[in-house]
Design a protein around this motif. Structure first.
Motif, mmCIF file in Angstrom:
data_model
loop_
_atom_site.group_PDB
_atom_site.id
_atom_site.type_symbol
_atom_site.label_atom_id
_atom_site.label_comp_id
_atom_site.label_asym_id
_atom_site.label_seq_id
_atom_site.Cartn_x
_atom_site.Cartn_y
_atom_site.Cartn_z
ATOM 1 N N ASP A 19 41.896 6.922 -1.331
ATOM 2 C CA ASP A 19 41.062 7.881 -0.480
ATOM 3 C C ASP A 19 39.857 7.118 -0.667
ATOM 4 O OD1 ASP A 19 42.678 9.905 0.144
ATOM 5 O OD2 ASP A 19 42.084 11.449 -0.980
ATOM 6 N N TYR A 20 39.268 6.918 0.646
ATOM 7 C CA TYR A 20 37.968 6.160 0.827
ATOM 8 C C TYR A 20 36.785 6.941 1.584
ATOM 9 C CZ TYR A 20 34.686 2.437 2.368
ATOM 10 O OH TYR A 20 33.702 1.769 2.649
ATOM 11 N N PHE A 21 35.575 6.997 1.089
ATOM 12 C CA PHE A 21 34.481 7.512 1.535
ATOM 13 C C PHE A 21 33.343 6.667 1.391
ATOM 14 C CE2 PHE A 21 30.892 10.701 1.142
ATOM 15 C CZ PHE A 21 30.708 11.196 2.415
ATOM 16 N N ALA A 22 32.263 6.814 2.512
ATOM 17 C CA ALA A 22 31.276 5.881 2.215
ATOM 18 C C ALA A 22 30.029 6.467 2.794
ATOM 19 C CB ALA A 22 31.398 4.435 2.875
ATOM 20 N N VAL A 23 28.791 6.330 2.344
ATOM 21 C CA VAL A 23 27.571 6.717 3.124
ATOM 22 C C VAL A 23 26.644 5.709 3.015
ATOM 23 C CG1 VAL A 23 27.797 9.196 2.330
ATOM 24 C CG2 VAL A 23 26.831 7.564 1.018
ATOM 25 N N PRO A 24 25.888 5.575 4.076
ATOM 26 C CA PRO A 24 24.629 4.526 4.138
ATOM 27 C C PRO A 24 23.676 4.946 3.255
ATOM 28 C CG PRO A 24 24.686 5.960 6.178
ATOM 29 C CD PRO A 24 25.976 6.594 5.335
ATOM 30 N N ALA A 25 22.798 4.073 3.133
ATOM 31 C CA ALA A 25 21.627 4.106 2.334
ATOM 32 C C ALA A 25 20.705 5.082 3.182
ATOM 33 C CB ALA A 25 20.961 3.029 1.815
ATOM 34 N N TYR A 26 19.716 5.913 2.749
ATOM 35 C CA TYR A 26 18.746 6.435 3.595
ATOM 36 C C TYR A 26 17.844 5.438 4.050
ATOM 37 C CZ TYR A 26 15.263 9.894 5.135
ATOM 38 O OH TYR A 26 14.366 10.715 5.840
ATOM 39 N N PRO A 27 17.356 5.447 5.406
ATOM 40 C CA PRO A 27 16.725 4.404 5.796
ATOM 41 C C PRO A 27 15.205 4.703 5.437
ATOM 42 C CG PRO A 27 17.128 6.055 7.539
ATOM 43 C CD PRO A 27 17.823 6.453 6.378
ATOM 44 N N LEU A 28 14.895 4.185 4.141
ATOM 45 C CA LEU A 28 13.536 4.338 3.918
ATOM 46 C C LEU A 28 12.724 3.187 4.362
ATOM 47 C CD1 LEU A 28 13.964 4.984 -0.111
ATOM 48 C CD2 LEU A 28 12.956 6.358 1.695
ATOM 49 N N GLU A 29 11.471 3.192 4.941
ATOM 50 C CA GLU A 29 10.548 2.300 5.537
ATOM 51 C C GLU A 29 9.579 1.749 4.649
ATOM 52 O OE1 GLU A 29 8.692 3.851 9.005
ATOM 53 O OE2 GLU A 29 10.364 4.305 10.092
ATOM 54 N N ASP A 30 9.709 2.416 3.161
ATOM 55 C CA ASP A 30 8.652 1.907 2.339
ATOM 56 C C ASP A 30 9.372 1.958 0.939
ATOM 57 O OD1 ASP A 30 6.481 0.811 1.024
ATOM 58 O OD2 ASP A 30 5.062 2.298 1.570
ATOM 59 N N VAL A 31 9.794 1.158 0.241
ATOM 60 C CA VAL A 31 10.154 1.462 -1.321
ATOM 61 C C VAL A 31 9.236 1.125 -2.124
ATOM 62 C CG1 VAL A 31 12.012 0.433 -2.707
ATOM 63 C CG2 VAL A 31 12.392 0.816 -0.246
ATOM 64 N N PHE A 32 8.704 2.088 -2.630
ATOM 65 C CA PHE A 32 7.665 2.031 -3.623
ATOM 66 C C PHE A 32 8.014 1.347 -4.900
ATOM 67 C CE2 PHE A 32 3.361 3.925 -3.533
ATOM 68 C CZ PHE A 32 3.300 4.389 -2.242
ATOM 69 N N ASP A 33 9.105 2.124 -5.435
ATOM 70 C CA ASP A 33 9.673 1.337 -6.815
ATOM 71 C C ASP A 33 11.169 1.812 -6.762
ATOM 72 O OD1 ASP A 33 10.193 0.926 -9.422
ATOM 73 O OD2 ASP A 33 9.113 2.573 -10.238
ATOM 74 N N PRO A 34 12.197 0.885 -6.947
ATOM 75 C CA PRO A 34 13.541 1.331 -6.920
ATOM 76 C C PRO A 34 14.118 1.423 -8.493
ATOM 77 C CG PRO A 34 13.315 -1.144 -6.795
ATOM 78 C CD PRO A 34 11.964 -0.533 -6.553
ATOM 79 N N THR A 35 13.138 1.459 -9.520
ATOM 80 C CA THR A 35 13.676 1.640 -10.738
ATOM 81 C C THR A 35 14.128 3.126 -10.807
ATOM 82 O OG1 THR A 35 11.804 0.421 -11.496
ATOM 83 C CG2 THR A 35 12.684 1.768 -13.297
ATOM 84 N N GLY A 36 15.309 3.286 -11.597
ATOM 85 C CA GLY A 36 15.855 4.460 -11.663
ATOM 86 C C GLY A 36 16.525 4.994 -10.550
#
Length: 322
Positions: A235-252
């Motif tokens: 079974d396969y399911f996929a979602v895109p990433a939310y289209p953030l225009e400004d990534v402050f900090d991807p930590t965590g």
């Protein structure tokens, strides 16, 4: 409280093109439990040093997180310092100080042993297996690992995978773990190692869920189901990433993803295929929020209404039927 997270509680210093945050509260268990708190209260097992104050603990307690499983030890807490380039996928580790985390051995309070849902953050796979031994009745166990453990302790990682219901890894780790060059083949190989499902995180490209399509009643049937699934189709399911225009900090972001996913499963008290799919969306929701401020700042100030609205946005931009 039947959701338990075992992992690191740490301090981070983070530099991105948006600025610099010095010694902010972080760690896998911290991000996980704060993200999960919007769905279900959780318990945390970790270790901290003398620099972890009552104010730091209050951040978790204010979100309904039970902190009695956090051990206090002489010395300093785990510390990480890193820098991100303008492309947030490119990260440089500047400093890692294990401190009290170097000798961490998870100790579960007696009343934590009825936890139905367990998440094992990125720690030594030997320790992850020891926690599983202490919670043999857990209904659903999810876990994470990383390239360091995959390369340095491959046999122990495989033993850990055999204990899991769900593995959550990024795309590079999935390929390294299996030796494959294709994520679909990597997912099949991982499920052959033990988990019934795997979520492969693909950063700005979203996340994919692969799972055994058959509901089985016994270990023998489960083994047959795995063989048939990897020969046919998962079974396969996929979602895109939310289209953030400004990534402050991807930590965590990855641990927040796991917190949203497991928090929703614990809230529903169900592990059906439909629940797993919605859980992946909620994981993507919480991971996206974590990127909007430095450290855990955004996860502290969210409202349930914001979480609901972003989930509905995911539903809207992934719909293609009238």
């Amino acid at each position: 409280m039947k959701l338990l997270a075992v992992g690191s509680v740490a301090f981070d210093s983070i530099r991105t093109p948006r600025g610099y945050a010095e010694r902010v509260l972080g760690g896998s268990a911290t991000y996980f439990s704060l993200a999960a708190s919007y769905f279900a209260p959780s318990r945390v097992v970790g270790v901290v040093g003398e620099d972890f104050s009552a104010e730091h603990e209050r951040i978790l307690c204010d979100r309904g997180v039970c902190t009695r499983g956090i051990e206090r030890a002489p010395g300093k807490s785990f510390f990480w310092e890193g820098e991100y380039e303008s492309n947030p996928n490119i990260r440089h580790t500047l400093k890692t100080e294990l401190n009290v985390f170097e000798t961490f051995s998870p100790k579960l309070p007696h009343d934590y042993r009825d936890s139905s849902y367990l998440f094992l953050g990125n720690i030594d796979p030997v320790l992850q297996c020891q926690v599983c031994d202490q919670l043999p009745e857990s209904r659903f166990v999810a876990g994470d690992t990383m390239n360091y453990w995959i390369s340095s302790k491959p046999e122990q990682v495989r033993e850990f995978l055999s204990r899991l219901d769900l593995l959550i890894v990024n795309d590079g780790e999935a390929l390294q773990l299996t030796g494959e060059t294709n994520l679909n083949l990597a997912a099949r190989a991982i499920i052959q190692m033990g988990p019934n499902a795997v979520v492969i995180k693909r950063g700005e490209h979203g996340a994919s869920l692969y799972s055994i399509p058959l509901k089985v009643a016994s270990a023998a049937e489960a083994a047959t189901a795995v063989t048939e699934s990897v020969q046919d189709r998962l079974d396969y399911f996929a979602v895109p990433a939310y289209p953030l225009e400004d990534v402050f900090d991807p930590t965590g972001a990855g641990d927040s993803f796991a917190g949203g996913l497991m928090g929703y499963i614990a809230q529903q008290d169900a592990v059906s295929p439909a629940t797993l799919r919605r859980a992946v969306v909620y994981g993507s929701v919480m991971g996206s929020f974590a990127c909007e401020r430095f450290g855990i700042e955004r996860l502290r100030e969210l409202s349930n209404e914001e979480v609901r609205r972003r989930y509905e946005e995911f539903a809207a931009f992934t719909s293609f039927e009238e």
